[in-house]
Design a protein around this motif. Structure first.
Motif, PDB file in Angstrom:
ATOM      1  N   GLN A  15      -7.280   5.216  -0.106  1.00 11.43           N
ATOM      2  CA  GLN A  15      -6.701   4.899  -1.657  1.00 11.43           C
ATOM      3  C   GLN A  15      -7.972   5.114  -3.124  1.00 11.43           C
ATOM      4  OE1 GLN A  15      -4.166   1.597  -1.736  1.00 11.43           O
ATOM      5  NE2 GLN A  15      -2.543   2.714  -1.147  1.00 11.43           N
ATOM      6  N   ASN A  16      -9.316   3.914  -2.213  1.00 11.84           N
ATOM      7  CA  ASN A  16     -10.741   4.293  -3.243  1.00 11.84           C
ATOM      8  C   ASN A  16     -11.105   5.263  -2.941  1.00 11.84           C
ATOM      9  OD1 ASN A  16     -12.495   3.450  -4.691  1.00 11.84           O
ATOM     10  ND2 ASN A  16     -12.641   0.902  -3.564  1.00 11.84           N
ATOM     11  N   PRO A  17     -11.343   6.175  -3.951  1.00 10.16           N
ATOM     12  CA  PRO A  17     -12.378   7.164  -3.288  1.00 10.16           C
ATOM     13  C   PRO A  17     -14.289   6.167  -2.594  1.00 10.16           C
ATOM     14  CG  PRO A  17     -12.139   7.450  -5.432  1.00 10.16           C
ATOM     15  CD  PRO A  17     -11.329   6.110  -4.973  1.00 10.16           C
ATOM     16  N   GLN A  18     -15.158   5.694  -3.530  1.00 10.49           N
ATOM     17  CA  GLN A  18     -15.257   4.962  -3.146  1.00 10.49           C
ATOM     18  C   GLN A  18     -15.633   3.652  -1.479  1.00 10.49           C
ATOM     19  OE1 GLN A  18     -18.055   5.813  -4.923  1.00 10.49           O
ATOM     20  NE2 GLN A  18     -16.556   7.471  -5.578  1.00 10.49           N
ATOM     21  N   MET A  48       0.879  -0.953   0.341  1.00  3.35           N
ATOM     22  CA  MET A  48       0.293   0.021   0.151  1.00  3.35           C
ATOM     23  C   MET A  48       0.957   1.458  -0.037  1.00  3.35           C
ATOM     24  SD  MET A  48      -3.091  -1.507   0.228  1.00  3.35           S
ATOM     25  CE  MET A  48      -4.200  -0.205   0.579  1.00  3.35           C
ATOM     26  N   THR A  49       0.828   2.237  -0.761  1.00  2.00           N
ATOM     27  CA  THR A  49       1.300   3.763  -0.806  1.00  2.00           C
ATOM     28  C   THR A  49       0.576   4.789  -0.130  1.00  2.00           C
ATOM     29  OG1 THR A  49       1.392   2.998  -3.705  1.00  2.00           O
ATOM     30  CG2 THR A  49       3.271   2.339  -2.751  1.00  2.00           C
ATOM     31  N   GLY A  50      -0.399   4.958  -0.525  1.00  4.99           N
ATOM     32  CA  GLY A  50      -1.605   5.367   0.525  1.00  4.99           C
ATOM     33  C   GLY A  50      -1.348   6.537  -1.389  1.00  4.99           C
ATOM     34  N   PHE A  51      -1.813   7.971  -1.024  1.00  6.57           N
ATOM     35  CA  PHE A  51      -2.659   9.112  -2.690  1.00  6.57           C
ATOM     36  C   PHE A  51      -1.092   8.518  -3.387  1.00  6.57           C
ATOM     37  CE2 PHE A  51      -5.881  11.888  -1.237  1.00  6.57           C
ATOM     38  CZ  PHE A  51      -6.779  10.658  -0.949  1.00  6.57           C
TER      39      PHE A  51
END
Length: 203
Positions: A189-192, A1-4
């Motif tokens: 990370q996922n806007p939904q 996971m690398t964030g934004f």
């Protein structure tokens, strides 16, 4: 996971989704009674002693009254942040977490404030042209976690909760109106399907 960091090379559709999700979050929380049920459970607020840190990012001065006109500055700032690849231009980043900082309050949530989108840095020099360095002061903060779900829904709901807790004197103290900030880390990370922490400065 690398964030934004992954979002800055994402397809245009995803960038637009993010921009739409972030647009006017604070002002929406002020004026809308969000009726949709939260997705996931939000934790009770907790009070922490936050150490001082610095961010570098882009800044604009606005107010909630301005934001509700449909010509607000906050959506334009998020658009600029992604479109111009601001994160890639910030030097001395600590990690890939994005911060939305509210500071320079004229009075309270009804007055003007500075809105800064940026990233935490290990040192504030150099500051790239068109950006600012901003210290987030050490102090007591109430941490309100949003529910998990669409960012355009859960963040305004979280701010609504902050206002209710503040009005009912259940936030853990009176608001200081020195600095508040939102944390967009690997959970966003996922806007939904996002979860965001709101740090609200207390006296």
């Amino acid at each position: 996971m690398t964030g934004f960091g992954e979002h800055f090379s994402s397809p245009a559709g995803l960038r637009l989704s993010l921009i739409g999700g972030f647009s006017g979050l604070m002002c929406l929380a002020t004026v809308l009674a969000v009726t949709a049920a939260p997705v996931g459970a939000a934790m009770e607020p907790r009070v922490v002693e936050q150490q001082e840190f610095s961010v570098i990012g882009i800044q604009v001065r606005t107010s909630n009254d301005k934001e509700v006109t449909g010509e607000g500055a906050i959506p334009k700032q998020w658009n600029k942040f992604f479109k111009d690849g601001i994160a890639d231009k910030i030097p001395n980043k600590v990690d890939s977490t994005v911060y939305a900082v509210y500071t320079g309050y004229e009075s309270d949530r009804n007055g003007e404030y500075d809105f800064i989108i940026g990233m935490k840095v290990s040192r504030v020099s150099p500051v790239p042209p068109g950006m600012v360095a901003q210290k987030v002061p050490r102090g007591k903060y109430a941490v309100v976690a949003s529910a998990q779900g669409p960012v355009a829904q859960v963040v305004p709901q979280a701010w609504q909760r902050v206002y209710r807790l503040d009005d009912n004197k259940q936030l853990g103290g009176a608001r200081a109106y020195k600095a508040d900030f939102e944390v967009y880390d690997q959970r966003s990370q996922n806007p939904q399907d996002s979860q965001v922490d709101l740090y609200v400065g207390l006296k």
